[in-house]
Write a protein that holds these residues in place. Structure first.
Motif, PDB file in Angstrom:
ATOM      1  N   ASP A   1       0.846  -1.194   0.000  1.00  0.00           N
ATOM      2  CA  ASP A   1       0.000   0.000   0.000  1.00  0.00           C
ATOM      3  C   ASP A   1       0.884   1.249   0.000  1.00  0.00           C
ATOM      4  OD1 ASP A   1      -1.620   2.232   1.542  1.00  0.00           O
ATOM      5  OD2 ASP A   1      -3.091   0.784   0.802  1.00  0.00           O
ATOM      6  N   PRO A   2       0.479   2.294  -0.713  1.00  0.00           N
ATOM      7  CA  PRO A   2       1.268   3.537  -0.753  1.00  0.00           C
ATOM      8  C   PRO A   2       1.590   4.109   0.635  1.00  0.00           C
ATOM      9  CG  PRO A   2      -0.409   3.593  -2.442  1.00  0.00           C
ATOM     10  CD  PRO A   2      -0.677   2.363  -1.635  1.00  0.00           C
ATOM     11  N   ALA A   3       0.737   3.867   1.612  1.00  0.00           N
ATOM     12  CA  ALA A   3       1.008   4.380   2.967  1.00  0.00           C
ATOM     13  C   ALA A   3       2.336   3.844   3.487  1.00  0.00           C
ATOM     14  CB  ALA A   3      -0.125   3.987   3.911  1.00  0.00           C
ATOM     15  N   PHE A   4       2.539   2.540   3.329  1.00  0.00           N
ATOM     16  CA  PHE A   4       3.797   1.939   3.794  1.00  0.00           C
ATOM     17  C   PHE A   4       4.954   2.328   2.882  1.00  0.00           C
ATOM     18  CE2 PHE A   4       0.414  -1.287   4.789  1.00  0.00           C
ATOM     19  CZ  PHE A   4       0.279  -0.946   6.129  1.00  0.00           C
ATOM     20  N   GLN A   5       4.681   2.365   1.588  1.00  0.00           N
ATOM     21  CA  GLN A   5       5.743   2.650   0.634  1.00  0.00           C
ATOM     22  C   GLN A   5       6.309   4.061   0.823  1.00  0.00           C
ATOM     23  OE1 GLN A   5       7.164   0.291  -1.384  1.00  0.00           O
ATOM     24  NE2 GLN A   5       5.798  -0.959  -0.109  1.00  0.00           N
ATOM     25  N   ASP A   6       5.460   5.037   1.123  1.00  0.00           N
ATOM     26  CA  ASP A   6       5.954   6.395   1.377  1.00  0.00           C
ATOM     27  C   ASP A   6       6.918   6.416   2.559  1.00  0.00           C
ATOM     28  OD1 ASP A   6       4.548   7.470  -0.721  1.00  0.00           O
ATOM     29  OD2 ASP A   6       2.910   8.273   0.499  1.00  0.00           O
ATOM     30  N   VAL A   7       6.548   5.705   3.630  1.00  0.00           N
ATOM     31  CA  VAL A   7       7.416   5.660   4.808  1.00  0.00           C
ATOM     32  C   VAL A   7       8.714   4.935   4.490  1.00  0.00           C
ATOM     33  CG1 VAL A   7       7.627   4.868   7.203  1.00  0.00           C
ATOM     34  CG2 VAL A   7       5.422   5.755   6.368  1.00  0.00           C
ATOM     35  N   PHE A   8       8.607   3.805   3.773  1.00  0.00           N
ATOM     36  CA  PHE A   8       9.821   3.075   3.395  1.00  0.00           C
ATOM     37  C   PHE A   8      10.734   3.935   2.522  1.00  0.00           C
ATOM     38  CE2 PHE A   8       7.413  -1.154   3.889  1.00  0.00           C
ATOM     39  CZ  PHE A   8       7.935  -1.354   5.154  1.00  0.00           C
ATOM     40  N   ASP A   9      10.138   4.665   1.594  1.00  0.00           N
ATOM     41  CA  ASP A   9      10.947   5.522   0.711  1.00  0.00           C
ATOM     42  C   ASP A   9      11.673   6.600   1.512  1.00  0.00           C
ATOM     43  OD1 ASP A   9      10.134   4.079  -1.480  1.00  0.00           O
ATOM     44  OD2 ASP A   9       8.611   5.524  -2.137  1.00  0.00           O
ATOM     45  N   ALA A  10      10.983   7.163   2.498  1.00  0.00           N
ATOM     46  CA  ALA A  10      11.602   8.190   3.328  1.00  0.00           C
ATOM     47  C   ALA A  10      12.778   7.610   4.110  1.00  0.00           C
ATOM     48  CB  ALA A  10      10.568   8.775   4.287  1.00  0.00           C
ATOM     49  N   LEU A  11      12.577   6.438   4.668  1.00  0.00           N
ATOM     50  CA  LEU A  11      13.649   5.801   5.440  1.00  0.00           C
ATOM     51  C   LEU A  11      14.814   5.404   4.532  1.00  0.00           C
ATOM     52  CD1 LEU A  11      11.434   3.527   7.721  1.00  0.00           C
ATOM     53  CD2 LEU A  11      12.564   5.668   8.364  1.00  0.00           C
ATOM     54  N   GLU A  12      14.479   4.954   3.326  1.00  0.00           N
ATOM     55  CA  GLU A  12      15.543   4.541   2.391  1.00  0.00           C
ATOM     56  C   GLU A  12      16.442   5.725   2.028  1.00  0.00           C
ATOM     57  OE1 GLU A  12      16.114   2.268  -1.937  1.00  0.00           O
ATOM     58  OE2 GLU A  12      14.093   2.694  -1.160  1.00  0.00           O
ATOM     59  N   ILE A  13      15.852   6.900   1.883  1.00  0.00           N
ATOM     60  CA  ILE A  13      16.660   8.083   1.571  1.00  0.00           C
ATOM     61  C   ILE A  13      17.696   8.319   2.674  1.00  0.00           C
ATOM     62  CG2 ILE A  13      16.591  10.602   1.368  1.00  0.00           C
ATOM     63  CD1 ILE A  13      13.878  10.295  -0.039  1.00  0.00           C
ATOM     64  N   VAL A  14      17.250   8.231   3.915  1.00  0.00           N
ATOM     65  CA  VAL A  14      18.169   8.445   5.038  1.00  0.00           C
ATOM     66  C   VAL A  14      19.252   7.374   5.064  1.00  0.00           C
ATOM     67  CG1 VAL A  14      18.355   8.608   7.566  1.00  0.00           C
ATOM     68  CG2 VAL A  14      16.364   9.588   6.382  1.00  0.00           C
TER      69      VAL A  14
END
Length: 300
Positions: free
Chosen positions: A183-196
């Motif tokens: 779901d995009p909800a989880f993917q947005d959070v994962f993407d944010a963490l991946e950037i860091v």
């Protein structure tokens, strides 16, 4: 001159034995009803009511089946809700850290460390199971939905992509309750963490770090907003399901009362009938004794 009619005592004796046998059978039935509180032959007493009782029992069976499966689903939704709440809490804590004004070059390692902890916690929550089934894998309930890839910085979705879990909760209602880990909800959070996790934070100047932090904050905010929507949808499903289970409990109570009215032997009535049969038997025994000990002459 009076007419003398000789009636066979053996025939009279046979007739009385038949009467006694019928009364004994009735006595046994009534005694059993008195002991069990249940009519022994509802069809014989009231065929129409017995047919209605069978129809009610059929509805009872279907309602009981729905109630049982719905209670299991309620447990599953509760588990999903706990997982979503924990994921939202972890994402919000990371967002708070990301927004903190004191986050400078002095504590960028802590920022990265917190990103790792948040990622691992989310993966653990999304891989939760209930009754041996994975909750966030779509239709592939035997497959863990997510894993951290070889770099340790990103998440791969391994579950089904064709549909979501659903279940019929009564004769007319199909509940779509599934939430997939892609779901995009989880993917947005994962993407944010991946950037860091994939950025060399130590190499960034203050301007570069602030730009990265703005991107992370935006993604996290989007993810948190979508997580709130998921939680609201799940909460609505839980409310609908709880009401449905309450309704089914009420229906079962009504059905049980209706069947009881038809099939239950009324104690006072049963006792009265049993007393009458016992009296009839006593009289029949006396008549049989007199018949067997005399020659019967009936005068007209």
């Amino acid at each position: 001159m009076p007419t003398i009619s000789t009636i066979s005592t053996s025939q009279q004796s046979l007739d009385m034995r038949l009467v006694i046998a019928r009364n004994n059978a009735e006595k046994a039935k009534l005694a059993q009803e008195a002991a069990s509180g249940v009519k022994q032959d509802v069809y014989a007493d009231n065929p129409g009511a017995a047919t209605k009782a069978m129809q009610i029992r059929t509805r009872m069976s279907a309602t009981e089946s729905y109630k049982t499966s719905n209670e299991l689903l309620a447990g599953k939704l509760e588990n999903m809700s706990d997982s979503l709440s924990e994921i939202s809490r972890a994402a919000r804590e990371f967002q708070d850290m990301s927004l903190a004004g004191g986050l400078t070059s002095q504590n960028r390692d802590e920022y990265r460390q917190q990103a790792e902890i948040t990622l691992q916690g989310m993966v653990s929550m999304l891989n939760t199971t209930y009754g041996g089934e994975f909750l966030f894998s779509g239709l592939a309930t035997d497959t863990a939905p997510v894993e951290i890839d070889g770099t340790g910085n990103a998440v791969n979705y391994l579950g089904d992509v064709t549909g979501n879990l659903s279940m019929k909760i009564d004769d007319t209602t199909q509940m779509n309750y599934g939430i997939r880990a892609d779901d995009p909800a989880f993917q947005d959070v994962f993407d944010a963490l991946e950037i860091v996790l994939t950025t060399n934070l130590a190499a960034l100047d203050d301007a570069g770090f602030e730009a990265m932090r703005d991107t992370v904050t935006t993604l996290m905010n989007d993810g948190l907003t979508k997580l709130t929507s998921l939680n609201a949808r799940l909460g609505n499903n839980q409310a609908v399901l709880d009401q449905k289970i309450d309704d089914q409990y009420s229906k079962l109570g009504i059905y049980n009362a209706a069947v009881s009215d038809i099939e239950t032997a009324e104690p006072e009535e049963t006792a009265l009938r049993l007393n009458q049969v016992m009296n009839q038997l006593e009289v029949s025994y006396q008549i049989t004794a007199r018949i067997s000990g005399m020659t019967l002459l009936d005068y007209l």
